[in-house]
Design a protein around this motif. Structure first.
Motif, short mmCIF file in Angstrom:
data_model
loop_
_atom_site.label_atom_id
_atom_site.label_comp_id
_atom_site.label_asym_id
_atom_site.label_seq_id
_atom_site.Cartn_x
_atom_site.Cartn_y
_atom_site.Cartn_z
N TYR A 216 5.98 -2.66 -2.59
CA TYR A 216 6.16 -1.83 -0.88
C TYR A 216 7.68 -2.46 -1.10
O TYR A 216 7.78 -3.90 -1.07
CB TYR A 216 5.36 -2.04 -0.70
CG TYR A 216 3.97 -1.87 -0.82
CD1 TYR A 216 3.85 -0.21 -0.91
CD2 TYR A 216 2.91 -2.16 -0.98
CE1 TYR A 216 2.34 0.38 -1.48
CE2 TYR A 216 1.67 -1.37 -1.77
CZ TYR A 216 1.53 -0.37 -1.81
OH TYR A 216 0.07 0.00 -2.49
N THR A 217 7.73 -1.71 -0.03
CA THR A 217 9.23 -2.60 0.74
C THR A 217 8.83 -3.49 1.66
O THR A 217 7.77 -3.48 2.00
CB THR A 217 9.74 -1.16 2.13
OG1 THR A 217 9.17 -0.48 2.34
CG2 THR A 217 10.49 -0.49 0.75
N ALA A 218 9.24 -4.74 2.40
CA ALA A 218 8.73 -5.75 3.32
C ALA A 218 7.80 -5.09 4.23
O ALA A 218 6.77 -5.65 4.28
CB ALA A 218 9.50 -6.26 3.76
N PHE A 219 8.53 -4.05 5.28
CA PHE A 219 8.11 -3.67 6.66
C PHE A 219 6.18 -2.52 6.08
O PHE A 219 5.66 -3.57 6.38
CB PHE A 219 9.07 -2.40 7.63
CG PHE A 219 8.22 -2.06 8.13
CD1 PHE A 219 8.38 -2.57 9.93
CD2 PHE A 219 8.03 -0.77 8.09
CE1 PHE A 219 7.80 -2.07 10.43
CE2 PHE A 219 7.54 0.02 9.44
CZ PHE A 219 7.04 -0.40 10.94
N THR A 220 6.06 -2.20 5.20
CA THR A 220 5.84 -0.45 4.60
C THR A 220 4.64 -1.60 4.36
O THR A 220 3.33 -1.46 4.25
CB THR A 220 6.38 0.08 3.91
OG1 THR A 220 7.29 1.06 4.66
CG2 THR A 220 5.18 1.40 3.45
N GLY A 221 4.76 -2.60 3.39
CA GLY A 221 3.78 -3.53 2.80
C GLY A 221 2.98 -4.18 3.74
O GLY A 221 1.53 -4.00 3.85
N GLU A 222 3.70 -4.67 4.90
CA GLU A 222 2.40 -5.24 6.06
C GLU A 222 2.15 -3.66 6.77
O GLU A 222 0.54 -4.67 7.15
CB GLU A 222 3.01 -6.18 7.11
CG GLU A 222 3.74 -7.56 6.38
CD GLU A 222 2.94 -7.90 5.46
OE1 GLU A 222 2.15 -8.60 6.48
OE2 GLU A 222 3.63 -9.14 4.74
N LEU A 223 2.40 -3.21 7.09
CA LEU A 223 1.53 -1.89 7.60
C LEU A 223 0.65 -1.44 6.85
O LEU A 223 -0.75 -1.39 7.48
CB LEU A 223 2.53 -1.17 8.12
CG LEU A 223 2.22 1.13 8.35
CD1 LEU A 223 1.40 0.41 10.03
CD2 LEU A 223 3.36 1.69 8.32
N LEU A 224 0.93 -1.29 5.44
CA LEU A 224 -0.73 -0.97 4.71
C LEU A 224 -1.65 -1.60 4.70
O LEU A 224 -2.31 -1.33 4.73
CB LEU A 224 -0.13 -0.14 3.56
CG LEU A 224 0.89 0.44 3.25
CD1 LEU A 224 1.41 0.68 1.39
CD2 LEU A 224 -0.18 1.46 3.41
N THR A 225 -1.34 -3.25 5.26
CA THR A 225 -2.59 -4.33 5.04
C THR A 225 -2.69 -3.70 6.03
O THR A 225 -4.25 -4.10 6.15
CB THR A 225 -1.59 -5.67 4.53
OG1 THR A 225 -0.89 -5.86 3.40
CG2 THR A 225 -2.69 -6.86 4.77
N VAL A 226 -2.76 -3.82 6.96
CA VAL A 226 -3.16 -3.42 8.21
C VAL A 226 -4.06 -2.65 8.72
O VAL A 226 -5.07 -2.60 8.98
CB VAL A 226 -2.09 -3.36 9.54
CG1 VAL A 226 -2.87 -3.05 10.88
CG2 VAL A 226 -1.50 -4.90 9.25
N LEU A 227 -3.51 -0.73 7.62
CA LEU A 227 -4.77 -0.29 8.07
C LEU A 227 -5.53 -0.31 6.87
O LEU A 227 -6.97 0.00 6.85
CB LEU A 227 -3.35 1.04 7.44
CG LEU A 227 -2.86 1.60 8.36
CD1 LEU A 227 -1.48 2.37 7.99
CD2 LEU A 227 -3.10 2.21 9.54
N ARG A 228 -5.04 -1.02 5.50
CA ARG A 228 -6.39 -1.14 5.53
C ARG A 228 -7.38 -2.55 4.97
O ARG A 228 -8.74 -2.67 4.98
CB ARG A 228 -5.52 -1.44 3.36
CG ARG A 228 -5.33 -0.62 2.67
CD ARG A 228 -4.36 -0.62 1.33
NE ARG A 228 -3.33 0.37 1.15
CZ ARG A 228 -2.86 -0.51 0.03
NH1 ARG A 228 -2.01 -1.18 0.05
NH2 ARG A 228 -2.66 1.01 -0.83
#
Length: 317
Positions: free
Chosen positions: A182-194
Motif C-alpha cells: 500500500y501507499t504509506a498513508f492508506t497502509g496506516e489507514l487500513l491498519t487502524v480499520l483492521r
C-alpha cells in the motif's frame, strides 16, 4: 459525538484510484489501496456498508469517468458520503490549485487532469448531511487549505458538513514506498480499520482517526496528514474499534445485510489472495460466487467484477 455509526443504508462511498499512467510514474500500490479499503468499509465488523453502496473506480481516463460516480452517489446518499482518491496529485504551472491525475495526465499541465474544485462542486451538490473526503496524493493539503481560513477563496470553496483528510501538507509529496503493498498513508489507514486503536473509543471518529494516523506516520518519519472540517463533523464515528471488541462478543448488531456484506468482503479477500499468487483462473470464480446474489438481483457490483477481470489479465509487476 454521536453514539452510532452512519446509517449504511443511507450512505455511499466512492473509491477512486489511478495506478497506471502514460507520462507519470506508475503507482501499483493504488489498486490494492482501493480494493482493500472497499473490503474494510463493507466488513460488518468495521462498518457494514452494503457492497452495492460502495463504488470502486480504477484508472479513470476522463473527468466524467472520475466524477459521474461521485455525482450519482451524492444524489443517493442522505446520511454520509465518503469519497476517496489515490493517485498522483498535481500542481498547475500557473496556479496553486490541486489537480487529480488521470491516466494521460502530464506534470504541471492541469488541463490534462481533474481540478479538485470540480470534485468539491460534486460534494457541495450532494444531499448527504456529512461528507468525508480522503485524498492520498501529493500536494493534497491544498484541498484541506480550501476549507480553512478567512479569505474569499476559502469562503467560496467551503463544503457544508465536510471533513477533508489528506495524506500530505500542501507543498509535500505523498509516499508510495517501493515494494510495499500500500501507499504509506492508506497502509496506516487500513491498519487502524483492521486492528483498531488500543485505549481508543468503541467507535473510531474522524478526529481520533486523524490523531492516530498522524502519530503513526510521524513515528515512521513519513509525510504527515492534514485535516479540515466544517460543522464539527470530525466527531462523526466512522468504524467500530476492533481493539475494543470482546473475543466472544460481536463488534455491533449483525443483521442479514451485514452477513451478506461480510461474505462478499471475504470473497474479495480470497480472490485477491489467489490473484496475488498468480492463480487468476480460480480467483474470478470465487469473486463471482461472492457477488452472485447481488448480480442475480440486477443490483450487483458489476464494476467491481469488471475490475477484477481486468486485473486478472494484467501482467504482475
Amino acid at each position: 459525538m454521536t453514539s452510532t455509526l452512519p446509517d449504511p443504508t443511507r450512505s455511499r462511498a466512492v473509491l477512486i484510484g489511478t495506478a497506471s499512467y502514460r507520462h507519470l510514474p506508475q503507482l501499483p500500490a493504488v489498486e490494492a489501496n482501493v480494493v482493500d479499503l472497499a473490503a474494510e468499509l463493507c466488513d460488518a465488523t468495521v462498518w457494514g456498508l452494503p457492497v452495492q453502496h460502495c463504488t470502486v473506480v480504477t484508472d479513470p481516463q476522463s473527468p466524467p469517468a472520475m466524477l459521474d460516480p461521485v455525482h450519482q452517489a451524492g444524489e443517493e446518499a442522505t446520511d454520509t458520503l465518503i469519497v476517496y482518491y489515490a493517485g498522483h496529485g498535481m500542481r498547475d504551472s500557473e496556479s496553486a490549485d490541486l489537480y487529480l491525475a488521470l491516466g494521460d495526465s502530464r506534470d504541471h499541465m492541469g488541463y490534462t487532469a481533474v481540478a479538485y474544485q470540480h470534485l468539491r462542486s460534486a460534494l457541495r451538490a450532494s444531499r448527504a448531511r456529512r461528507k468525508v473526503v480522503v485524498l492520498d496524493c501529493c500536494f493534497s493539503g491544498r484541498a484541506a487549505r480550501t476549507l480553512v481560513g478567512g479569505d474569499v477563496l476559502a469562503a467560496q470553496a467551503a463544503v457544508d458538513g465536510a471533513f477533508v483528510l489528506t495524506a500530505s501538507p500542501r507543498d509535500r509529496v505523498a509516499l508510495a514506498p517501493d515494494g510495499e503493498r500500500y501507499t504509506a498513508f492508506t497502509g496506516e489507514l487500513l491498519t487502524v480499520l483492521r486492528h483498531g486503536v488500543h485505549d481508543g473509543p468503541e467507535l473510531i471518529d474522524l478526529d481520533t482517526l486523524y490523531r492516530v494516523l498522524e502519530e503513526r506516520l510521524r513515528a515512521k518519519n513519513r509525510p504527515l496528514p492534514q485535516r479540515s472540517q466544517e460543522n464539527a463533523v470530525g466527531r462523526l464515528p466512522l468504524a467500530r474499534n476492533k481493539a475494543r471488541a470482546g473475543r466472544h462478543a460481536p463488534a455491533g448488531p449483525v443483521l442479514a445485510a451485514d452477513v451478506r456484506a461480510a461474505m462478499v468482503a471475504t470473497g474479495l479477500n480470497v480472490a485477491r489472495a489467489l490473484r496475488a499468487a498468480g492463480n487468476t483462473r480460480d480467483a474470478l470464480p470465487v469473486l463471482r460466487l461472492a457477488l452472485q446474489e447481488q448480480i442475480g438481483d440486477g443490483q450487483g457490483d458489476l464494476l467491481a467484477l469488471d475490475i477484477a477481470e481486468q486485473g486478472g489479465r494484467r501482467t504482475p509487476s
